[in-house]
Every structure is written in structure tokens, then in C-alpha cells.
Design a protein around this motif. Structure first.
Motif, short mmCIF file in Angstrom:
data_model
loop_
_atom_site.label_atom_id
_atom_site.label_comp_id
_atom_site.label_asym_id
_atom_site.label_seq_id
_atom_site.Cartn_x
_atom_site.Cartn_y
_atom_site.Cartn_z
N ASN A 273 7.02 -48.19 -44.04
CA ASN A 273 7.56 -48.05 -42.90
C ASN A 273 6.87 -48.85 -41.94
OD1 ASN A 273 9.62 -45.65 -42.94
ND2 ASN A 273 8.29 -45.22 -44.45
N SER A 274 7.57 -49.18 -40.68
CA SER A 274 7.03 -49.98 -39.54
C SER A 274 6.21 -49.00 -38.91
CB SER A 274 8.12 -50.62 -38.84
OG SER A 274 8.94 -49.65 -38.08
N LEU A 275 5.51 -49.62 -38.03
CA LEU A 275 4.71 -48.96 -37.15
C LEU A 275 5.62 -47.90 -36.23
CD1 LEU A 275 1.88 -48.19 -35.78
CD2 LEU A 275 2.15 -50.25 -34.22
N SER A 276 6.55 -48.40 -35.67
CA SER A 276 7.55 -47.83 -34.90
C SER A 276 8.33 -46.55 -35.67
CB SER A 276 8.64 -48.51 -34.32
OG SER A 276 9.52 -49.22 -35.30
N GLY A 277 8.47 -46.73 -36.90
CA GLY A 277 9.05 -45.63 -37.79
C GLY A 277 8.03 -44.72 -38.03
N ILE A 278 6.66 -45.13 -38.30
CA ILE A 278 5.52 -44.23 -38.15
C ILE A 278 5.32 -43.26 -37.03
CG2 ILE A 278 3.08 -43.93 -38.68
CD1 ILE A 278 3.31 -46.33 -40.53
N ASN A 279 5.40 -43.99 -36.07
CA ASN A 279 5.18 -43.08 -34.81
C ASN A 279 6.50 -42.10 -34.56
OD1 ASN A 279 2.88 -44.48 -33.96
ND2 ASN A 279 3.97 -45.93 -32.97
N ARG A 280 7.68 -42.61 -34.75
CA ARG A 280 8.53 -41.62 -34.78
C ARG A 280 8.45 -40.35 -35.63
NH1 ARG A 280 12.46 -46.57 -35.07
NH2 ARG A 280 12.69 -47.17 -33.06
N VAL A 281 7.87 -40.56 -36.77
CA VAL A 281 7.78 -39.46 -37.69
C VAL A 281 6.36 -38.41 -37.22
CG1 VAL A 281 6.60 -38.91 -40.00
CG2 VAL A 281 8.40 -40.48 -39.83
N ARG A 282 5.43 -39.19 -36.32
CA ARG A 282 4.40 -38.49 -35.91
C ARG A 282 4.87 -37.56 -34.68
NH1 ARG A 282 -0.21 -42.97 -36.74
NH2 ARG A 282 -1.12 -42.14 -38.52
N ARG A 283 5.86 -38.22 -34.06
CA ARG A 283 6.31 -37.39 -32.84
C ARG A 283 7.21 -36.21 -33.30
NH1 ARG A 283 7.28 -42.49 -30.40
NH2 ARG A 283 9.25 -42.61 -30.92
N ARG A 284 8.11 -36.59 -34.25
CA ARG A 284 8.88 -35.34 -34.88
C ARG A 284 7.97 -34.53 -35.47
NH1 ARG A 284 13.85 -33.26 -34.45
NH2 ARG A 284 14.29 -32.11 -36.53
N ALA A 285 6.93 -34.64 -36.10
CA ALA A 285 6.04 -33.60 -36.59
C ALA A 285 5.50 -32.85 -35.50
CB ALA A 285 5.02 -34.17 -37.54
#
Length: 297
Positions: A273-285
Motif C-alpha cells: 500500500n501507499s503511504l497515504s493508504g497506510i496512514n488511513r488504516v492507522r487513523r481508522r484503527a
């Protein structure tokens, strides 16, 4: 892939590849390609050679069993099984080209609601008999024996509740499993659902079997999150209209399931995943963890 097995498959099916179509790799490692049958019908050929290992072969056999025995009585649309080969050398299925996928960001509220209704009908069908439908449960295994190094490497410093989640993972699983088991798709996300004349057609049944209803519902969000998509409430609302659980137990189990997937299973997929995708997952968690601990207070 074994050339001998592929030769048997191609000879049996009598298909030719479509030059303009890219070969697709499924999560199991099976090769999936667009082909054309001898009578000119567009189709997909999915081949799982024994060389991929016992786990991949078992998944391919489970999918073949689904198309042969469950799909004809399932209350939703699936691709038609045109032909198949199943030997010690591998499994191959030839499936009709049943429609086109659409990116999660393009799904409308009505489409999500329709998906909720379809999943409710799937989860309401009688459980098939036989031990072959007791599917592997990767999330249960991860909660039982978590990859602590990988989890800490990805989540430490960005998920304040990590220590408590690790300490209370048995409780997390108890909340996930609060509802009765049902027959699930097992790999439910928008790339495995195609659209045809206003209908949804469910593909890729290698992970199908008896499991938690919320596993199908939660995985939709897990797969959509990196793209910046959150599955709307209309999906759960439509699901509950057609499957009369009490709302609170379902929502709580769904919350626990999605949170557990992200924390205990998702870290190895960050590399894809992209860095933006990773950050979205972290925010969601973080959002889910806050909600879960609020429900326990």
C-alpha cells in the motif's frame, strides 16, 4: 506452474487466451486469466497447480466444491461454472465472464445497501453439511498466537491502546463471536464482486465456509480503507432489515472484528500500500480502538 497440468487443462477446456487481457494473480497464488471458449464465449480460467502447496490446493478444492454443490442453491448470483479439472496435479475452473468490477469509491449508497441485502440472504441460508466447510480462520489463529514483533513494528507509537488490545485479545474475540455462525464468502471486498445489469455477482469463493457473519461485513471496510473509502451505514441498515439481529450486538461484533483484522492481520500488507493508504488504516484503527474501549467503559 506445471506445464503438463496446464496442457491437460487447455486440452480439456479448448480455450484461447485473450491477448488484450492481463493475467491476474489471486491472493492464493492461483493464476486467473481472461479466455475465450471454442464457441466464442468470454470466460475466466483459474488454475491452481499442486506446486503452490497444500493450503492453496485445499482452497481451490473448496472453491470447486462451492461452485459444484452450493452455488446452484445459493440465494445470490455467482459466475456459472462452465467446466473444471480436479486431479492430484491441481485444480482448474472455467467460469463465465459475469460482469465488471467497480472501484469502491464509485459505489453509491444504493449499491452498498443492495450488497447488505445480498449478504443477509447468504448468511441466512442453511449451513452445508460436511467437514469440508470448516474453513481456516486466520484471524482466530492470529489472536491465539500473534506476531508480536510485526504488530509492534507497525503499530507501536501510532496506536495508544496497543498494549491493552494485546492484553485483552481474548475478550476481543469473544465480542467478535457473539453471533451464531453462518455460511460466509470469506474474502468479501469490492474486487470480488462484479456488476451485471444492475445485479451483483459474487466471485472468488476459495475462502468460503462456516464462519462469523461480521467477517464478511468488516472485510469490506478493511479493503476499502486504504483508498479513502468508508462503507456507509446503509449497508448495515439494509443487512439488518433482511436479517433481524438486534442492532447493538451486530454493531459491537462488527467493530471488534474490523479492529482485530487491522491490528493483528493487516501489518504484513502495508508493503503493498501507499503511504497515504497506510496512514488511513492507522487513523481508522485508532478510531475503532477508541470506540471499542468506550463500549467497555
Amino acid at each position: 506452474m506445471s506445464g503438463d497440468f496446464m496442457a491437460v487443462v487447455l486440452d480439456r477446456f479448448g480455450v484461447v487466451g485473450q491477448a488484450s487481457a492481463a493475467r491476474i494473480e489471486s491472493r492464493s497464488g492461483a493464476g486467473v486469466g481472461a479466455v475465450r471458449t471454442a464457441d466464442g464465449q468470454d470466460a475466466y480460467l483459474k488454475v491452481t497447480p499442486a506446486a503452490l502447496g497444500r493450503q492453496a490446493l485445499a482452497a481451490a478444492r473448496r472453491e470447486l466444491s462451492f461452485y459444484r454443490y452450493v452455488a446452484p442453491v445459493a440465494p445470490l448470483r455467482t459466475p456459472k461454472l462452465l467446466d473444471w479439472v480436479g486431479t492430484g496435479d491441481g485444480v482448474a475452473v472455467l467460469l463465465e465472464a459475469a460482469g465488471e468490477t467497480r472501484a469502491a469509491a464509485s459505489w453509491t449508497e444504493g449499491m452498498w445497501a443492495n450488497l447488505g441485502r445480498e449478504l443477509a440472504t447468504l448468511h441466512s441460508m442453511p449451513l452445508p453439511e460436511g467437514a469440508g466447510w470448516n474453513r481456516p480462520d486466520a484471524l482466530h489463529e492470529a489472536l491465539l498466537d500473534p506476531d508480536l514483533d510485526g504488530i509492534h513494528a507497525f503499530w507501536a507509537g501510532v496506536l495508544p491502546q496497543l498494549a491493552d488490545l494485546l492484553a485483552r485479545r481474548v475478550e476481543l474475540e469473544e465480542h467478535m463471536a457473539a453471533l451464531p455462525p453462518v455460511f460466509v464468502h470469506g474474502d468479501c471486498h469490492t474486487d470480488n464482486i462484479v456488476h451485471s445489469a444492475g445485479s451483483l455477482v459474487f466471485c472468488d469463493w476459495q475462502a468460503a465456509g462456516i464462519g462469523r457473519a461480521v467477517s464478511d461485513l468488516a472485510f469490506l471496510n478493511v479493503r476499502a480503507t486504504p483508498a479513502g473509502v468508508t462503507v456507509p451505514q446503509s449497508l448495515v441498515d439494509a443487512y439488518l432489515q433482511h436479517r433481524p439481529y438486534e442492532r447493538h450486538p451486530l454493531q459491537h461484533a462488527l467493530l471488534a472484528e474490523e479492529l482485530a483484522i487491522l491490528v493483528f492481520l493487516w501489518p504484513p500488507f502495508a508493503a503493498f500500500n501507499s503511504l497515504s493508504g497506510i496512514n488511513r488504516v492507522r487513523r481508522r484503527a485508532r478510531e475503532l480502538a477508541e470506540q471499542w474501549f468506550e463500549t467497555l467503559a
